[in-house]
Design an enzyme around this catalytic site. Structure first.
Site, PDB file in Angstrom:
ATOM      1  CE1 TYR A 268      -3.851  -2.232   0.251  1.00 28.79           C
ATOM      2  CE2 TYR A 268      -2.620  -3.300   1.998  1.00 28.79           C
ATOM      3  CZ  TYR A 268      -3.667  -3.293   1.108  1.00 28.79           C
ATOM      4  OH  TYR A 268      -4.537  -4.354   1.054  1.00 28.79           O
TER       5      TYR A 268
ATOM      6  CG  ASN B   4      -9.972   0.372  -1.412  1.00 28.06           C
ATOM      7  OD1 ASN B   4     -10.297  -0.761  -1.068  1.00 28.06           O
ATOM      8  ND2 ASN B   4      -8.712   0.744  -1.560  1.00 28.06           N
TER       9      ASN B   4
ATOM     10  CG  HIS C 121     -12.350 -10.066  -0.887  1.00 28.85           C
ATOM     11  ND1 HIS C 121     -12.020  -9.919  -2.219  1.00 28.85           N
ATOM     12  CD2 HIS C 121     -11.464  -9.301  -0.196  1.00 28.85           C
ATOM     13  CE1 HIS C 121     -10.966  -9.129  -2.323  1.00 28.85           C
ATOM     14  NE2 HIS C 121     -10.613  -8.732  -1.113  1.00 28.85           N
TER      15      HIS C 121
ATOM     16  CG  ASP D  16     -28.104  -6.625  -0.747  1.00 25.86           C
ATOM     17  OD1 ASP D  16     -27.822  -7.082  -1.876  1.00 25.86           O
ATOM     18  OD2 ASP D  16     -28.541  -7.328   0.188  1.00 25.86           O
TER      19      ASP D  16
ATOM     20  CG  HIS E 188      -9.514  -3.374  -4.908  1.00 28.97           C
ATOM     21  ND1 HIS E 188      -9.968  -3.546  -3.624  1.00 28.97           N
ATOM     22  CD2 HIS E 188     -10.513  -3.775  -5.724  1.00 28.97           C
ATOM     23  CE1 HIS E 188     -11.191  -4.040  -3.661  1.00 28.97           C
ATOM     24  NE2 HIS E 188     -11.546  -4.177  -4.927  1.00 28.97           N
TER      25      HIS E 188
ATOM     26  CB  SER F 244      -2.767  -4.226  -4.018  1.00 31.17           C
ATOM     27  OG  SER F 244      -3.951  -4.900  -3.623  1.00 31.17           O
TER      28      SER F 244
ATOM     29  NE  ARG G 201      -5.374  -9.950   0.186  1.00 30.70           N
ATOM     30  CZ  ARG G 201      -5.804  -9.341   1.300  1.00 30.70           C
ATOM     31  NH1 ARG G 201      -6.844  -8.551   1.247  1.00 30.70           N
ATOM     32  NH2 ARG G 201      -5.173  -9.529   2.439  1.00 30.70           N
TER      33      ARG G 201
END
Length: 136
Positions: free
Chosen positions: A22, A69, A75, A82, A95, A97, A106
């Site tokens: 990150y 993000n 996941h 929803d 994301h 990464s 992931r």
């Protein structure tokens, strides 16, 4: 244009956790660079480690686009999925990464199918690319 940047679980630790993934900048630093990039637009930044708070923020959004993000919630959070489905505001999943080059769990997002698009792997620039997509 008004953009809402939502960061989920553990992203408040950006700059101190997994620096190889990150980077060393804090989320506050990254948000500052995003705001500078979109200086002619209105940017709102929100971060929460609480799933329900993220859902509430999505549901109450008054903006042209949401850049989300969701972190690990990506996941498995049917609740966030929803919430996205309940809003008329388009959402781009981001994301920092490349999640597809990381652990297998992931690789799956329960959010992608209800989002306008997905941007992964460009570090902090993932947010900027997502924001720019609302101008196309």
């Amino acid at each position: 244009m008004k953009l809402l940047f939502i960061n989920g679980v553990n992203l408040n630790m950006t700059g101190t956790r997994e620096k190889g993934v990150y980077g060393e900048q804090t989320l506050e630093d990254i948000n500052g660079e995003i705001a500078a990039h979109f200086k002619g637009d209105e940017c709102e930044f929100y971060q929460s480690n609480i799933e329900g708070e993220i859902c509430a923020k999505i549901q109450s959004a008054k903006c042209d686009g949401i850049i989300l993000n969701a972190g690990a919630y990506t996941h498995y959070s049917v609740a966030i999925r929803d919430a996205i489905s309940c809003t008329n505001v388009p959402v781009v999943e981001v994301h920092m990464s490349n999640v597809h080059a990381r652990e297998e769990f992931r690789h799956t997002s329960v959010l992608s199918a209800v989002c306008k698009g997905v941007i992964v792997g460009f570090g902090k620039n993932s947010y900027i690319l997502a924001g720019e997509s609302f101008k196309l």
